[in-house]
Design an enzyme around this catalytic site. Structure first.
Site, PDB file in Angstrom:
ATOM      1  N   LYS A 138      44.447  66.806  45.001  1.00 21.54           N
ATOM      2  CA  LYS A 138      45.662  66.521  45.757  1.00 21.54           C
ATOM      3  C   LYS A 138      45.849  65.018  45.857  1.00 21.54           C
ATOM      4  CE  LYS A 138      48.147  68.199  49.781  1.00 21.54           C
ATOM      5  NZ  LYS A 138      48.869  66.951  50.006  1.00 21.54           N
ATOM      6  N   HIS A 171      48.099  25.992  22.904  1.00 18.89           N
ATOM      7  CA  HIS A 171      48.954  26.744  21.993  1.00 18.89           C
ATOM      8  C   HIS A 171      48.150  27.861  21.342  1.00 18.89           C
ATOM      9  CE1 HIS A 171      52.315  23.657  21.797  1.00 18.89           C
ATOM     10  NE2 HIS A 171      51.338  22.970  22.391  1.00 18.89           N
ATOM     11  N   ASP A 174      19.251  46.339  36.426  1.00 14.95           N
ATOM     12  CA  ASP A 174      20.184  46.340  35.302  1.00 14.95           C
ATOM     13  C   ASP A 174      19.947  47.584  34.459  1.00 14.95           C
ATOM     14  OD1 ASP A 174      21.548  43.790  35.691  1.00 14.95           O
ATOM     15  OD2 ASP A 174      19.598  42.887  35.273  1.00 14.95           O
TER      16      ASP A 174
END
Length: 813
Positions: free
Chosen positions: A521, A117, A350
């Protein structure tokens, strides 16, 4: 499986699963193992709707025939990597779990948390409550009524909500009634939304007193549907979409279509039925889920929640801050960066850039590009703490990112541009280091936030004398992404593939026109949009009304302002890499049945890419210069929905062609900035420069298939209108899918005729031709025109319902 259970790897986490054979639903014999399988498979649909929200759980450790209990706090034995946020209660603060990934879902299922919930609000990056981003109406049937009556009330509610600009989505709750969700812009508080919901409930009760009740008293509910508005209270929660229910059978809170709600036999769905339909319908609630599902995946900046969740300070030497809030010593002067060489399961580098108190990070498998001729893939990872600038060491085996990490180079950088889809910066590494001083561009091509894919491009060291448009027209037009309209820098990465004649002629024209004007395009279909202040109507270039085919553009208010307007653009679909895909668009452009259109719209959403405007506020602007019309167009879409975009304009032809090549676009169009709009005619003021040779053609005949294609189409004979009639230009027999062949059969058979509509068809091709009236236009790829004027190596691309046969001309490429 009793006892110690088994240790399994789920994503990057290890979990101990026990008692997998334990029956949690006695009536159906459904086991914990089956529950875990369900949450694992439904995770991609469920997680976006709970991400960032505190989860209250209802647990049935002994099965649903035993009493359950609510759990707010994470239990003491829960893994440390599960993200959590405290909420103060009268009895003290409780740490609520956040469900951001599959391992967390699996853990919750392992402890029999069947029902999840959540409130209608999310935490922000600092752990504070945001305003609600959705409203929910809980339609709860009283004694004597059921889902059919709830569906009726749902339809009445929908009429009111849509009249107010809200688009509701129904969910059969899996228990008794129906939930209605609608997206909110986050500008109103929970109290305000709750008050609004209460007034809506009272309004429906006043209009339909025989069926609707808004009072909390249970004595007033027999024979009526209680419209529970209180679920919008900031302290209340509602069963999450796709969550299981703790009923006799494993029902789930199932998103449904409005067509399904009209079915008199409407019923709740079991978890196995939900899994069976996901491939067909996808996530019916997708418009409710934000692009970045949580602060942990918030893109360029955000909290360190995801970083902390993936690491255990007791097991890794990496810095693990106590709080997910960004922060730390920003350091003097320019922003800092570090590049770490990471010998993990696969070697990669990294790249981390200091930004707003965190290190925005990308994993780059092939490292920094060494030349401007090649782009490398970069994948965004979670933001890292600033203390990671100095980290090197051995991450233990079994931990996230296990392996050796060393500092490859570090220094400072200066950002020219920082958007959520594009970052351009100049980095200066350590003196004598391997990087030196480089100018780099990061260009987002797919996804958002953590795990999104980018191109890392090495730019020329000196800034270009004439800057061109933003480098990623693709990102400009993908739904949910930023819409760049200003001019900035672009990469010049790839060789120019256009033929010398067209690119040279275009370059000469651009110089003649003064300031170059280059538009990308798009590989879509041309469409004129007529806006009445609330809804968009669309027609193809051929004049065909295509409004019903694209409900995501025409069935909602796309935000083009209160006044009327007429715009010109292309309807574009994207492939899995975020590139325009004419092939994918084929699945949309021929549909006419509402149910098929609705289903395919979820599978293949489209974007309306605008490049011109014909009228604004009832005023004809076609005679105004392109530069003025562009300004009017940008003002028109300033508040538009993400599915309507205006891509950037470049002012350097060579760089624009290189960008179009790198991003695999169809080409560019060079325009005279002074040009007026010329409806229905070609003009030398607009010149196409194609990177892929394509040609519109008219279908004149079918040649029957042989061998494996016996009984269907073998090839099509093609023509282009000329001075003597429809001139034969060759045939196409490759590139057809089975679905395409079926479509062509259905559209060409009614056009069969005994007369040859073309001129110049060779005797061999005409010998077994089945002639058709020349009413259908198609597009093919080809290598070149032969000296005799036929297409060499033609390959099918698709039908062009937006083009009339009489408008087809030979492309000058």
């Amino acid at each position: 499986m009793a006892g110690e259970g088994q240790l399994v790897r789920v994503g990057d986490r290890r979990l101990r699963l026990t008692n997998l054979d334990k029956v949690l639903y006695p009536d159906t014999g459904t086991t914990k193992g089956e529950v875990i399988d369900y949450v694992t498979r439904i995770a991609p649909l469920l997680i976006p709707h709970v991400s960032g929200r505190p989860v209250t759980r209802k647990r049935w450790p002994e099965g649903v025939d035993a009493p359950p209990f609510f759990a707010k706090d994470l239990e003491p034995g829960a893994p440390a990597w599960i993200p959590r946020h405290p909420i103060d209660h009268s009895t003290g603060a409780k740490d609520y779990p956040l469900v951001e990934d599959v391992p967390t879902l699996v853990y919750l299922a392992q402890v029999a948390s069947l029902e999840l919930h959540v409130p209608q609000w999310r935490f922000d990056a600092h752990g504070a409550r945001r305003n609600p981003d959705r409203i929910v109406l809980d339609l709860d049937p009283g004694p004597g009524v059921g889902l059919a009556e709830c569906a009726e009330v749902a339809r009445w509610s929908r009429e009111i909500l849509t009249g107010m600009g809200l688009d509701p989505f129904p969910v059969t709750s899996g228990s008794k009634g129906i939930h209605l969700y609608a997206h909110l812009d986050g500008t109103r508080t929970s109290d305000e939304i709750s008050a609004f919901a209460k007034e809506l409930a009272r309004l429906l009760e006043a209009d339909h007193p025989d069926l609707v009740v808004s009072q909390m008293s249970k004595s007033a509910r027999p024979g009526k549907v209680f419209l529970d508005w209180s679920q919008n209270n900031g302290s209340k929660t509602t069963i999450a979409p796709y969550s299981l229910r703790g009923r006799d059978h494993p029902m789930i809170a199932a998103p449904r279509s409005w067509e399904e709600l009209a079915d008199p036999g409407l019923r709740h769905l079991r978890f196995d039925e939900m899994l069976e339909r996901t491939d067909e319908v996808g996530d019916l609630l997708a418009p409710l889920a934000p692009v970045a599902a949580s602060a942990a995946s918030a893109g360029s900046t955000g909290s360190l929640a995801s970083y902390i969740a993936k690491r255990d300070a007791a097991r890794t030497p990496e810095p693990v801050p106590a709080s997910p809030a960004p922060g730390g010593d920003p350091g003097p002067g320019a922003a800092r960066f570090v590049i770490q060489e990471h010998h993990a399961s696969r070697l990669h580098w990294d790249l981390r850039l200091e930004r707003d108190g965190v290190l925005v990070s990308w994993a780059v498998p092939r490292g920094i590009p060494v030349t401007t001729e090649k782009n490398n893939l970069a994948v965004m990872t979670e933001p890292h703490p600033l203390s990671y600038l100095d980290f090197s060491g051995e991450i233990p085996k079994g931990e996230y990112g296990a392996g050796t990490m060393t500092i490859w180079d570090r220094g400072v950088y200066d950002a020219e541009k920082w958007r959520d889809d594009e970052v351009i910066f100049t980095a200066a590494g350590a003196e004598g280091g391997p990087l030196g001083t480089v100018r780099l561009a990061l260009i987002r091509t797919q996804g958002a936030g953590e795990k999104s894919q980018w191109l890392l491009h090495r730019m020329k060291d000196a800034a270009p004398a004439a800057p061109v448009a933003a480098a990623v027209p693709v990102a400009a037009a993908v739904p949910g992404r930023a819409r760049p309209r200003s001019r900035g820098a672009a990469p010049d990465a790839a060789p120019m593939l256009a033929t010398p004649s067209t690119s040279t002629r275009a370059a000469q024209a651009a110089r003649r026109w003064g300031e170059p004007w280059v538009e990308f395009k798009w590989d879509g279909i041309r469409a004129i949009g007529v806006w009445d202040g609330e809804r968009l109507r669309m027609r193809a270039r051929s004049g065909t009304d295509i409004t019903a085919r694209y409900p995501e553009l025409t069935g909602v208010d796309v935000g083009l302002g209160p006044g009327p307007a007429v715009v010109d653009g292309e309807v574009v679909a994207y492939d899995e890499r975020g590139r325009p895909s004419f092939h994918r668009l084929q699945s949309r452009m021929h549909l006419t049945r509402p149910r098929e259109i609705e289903r395919e719209a979820r599978r293949t959403p489209v974007t309306y890419v605008l490049f011109d405007v014909l009228s604004v506020g009832g005023l004809d602007v076609m005679d105004r210069p392109l530069t003025e019309r562009r300004a009017l167009l940008e003002d028109l879409v300033a508040g538009a929905d993400a599915a309507v975009v205006v891509p950037p304009v470049a002012d350097d032809l060579d760089a624009a062609l290189a960008t179009a090549t790198a991003l695999e676009l169809e080409g560019v169009v060079v325009k005279d900035p002074r040009s007026r709009y010329r409806p229905g005619s070609r003009s030398e003021e607009w010149l196409k420069v194609k990177l892929t040779r394509t040609q519109d053609v008219v279908i004149g005949a079918i040649r029957p298939g042989k061998g494996g294609r016996t009984g269907t189409i073998g090839s099509l004979l093609l023509g282009i209108p000329g001075p003597d009639g429809l001139q034969y230009v060759g045939r196409v027999g490759s590139g057809f899918s089975e679905a395409t062949l079926r479509l062509l059969e259905s559209q060409l058979q009614p056009l069969r005729t005994d007369e040859n509509p073309m001129v110049g068809v060779p005797r061999a091709d005409a010998s077994d031709a089945l002639w058709v009236r020349p009413e259908l236009v198609a597009e093919v790829e080809f290598a070149e025109f032969t000296p005799g004027g036929t297409l060499r190596h033609a390959r099918w691309r698709g039908l062009r319902p937006d083009v009339r046969p009489e408008d087809v001309v030979r492309e000058d490429v």
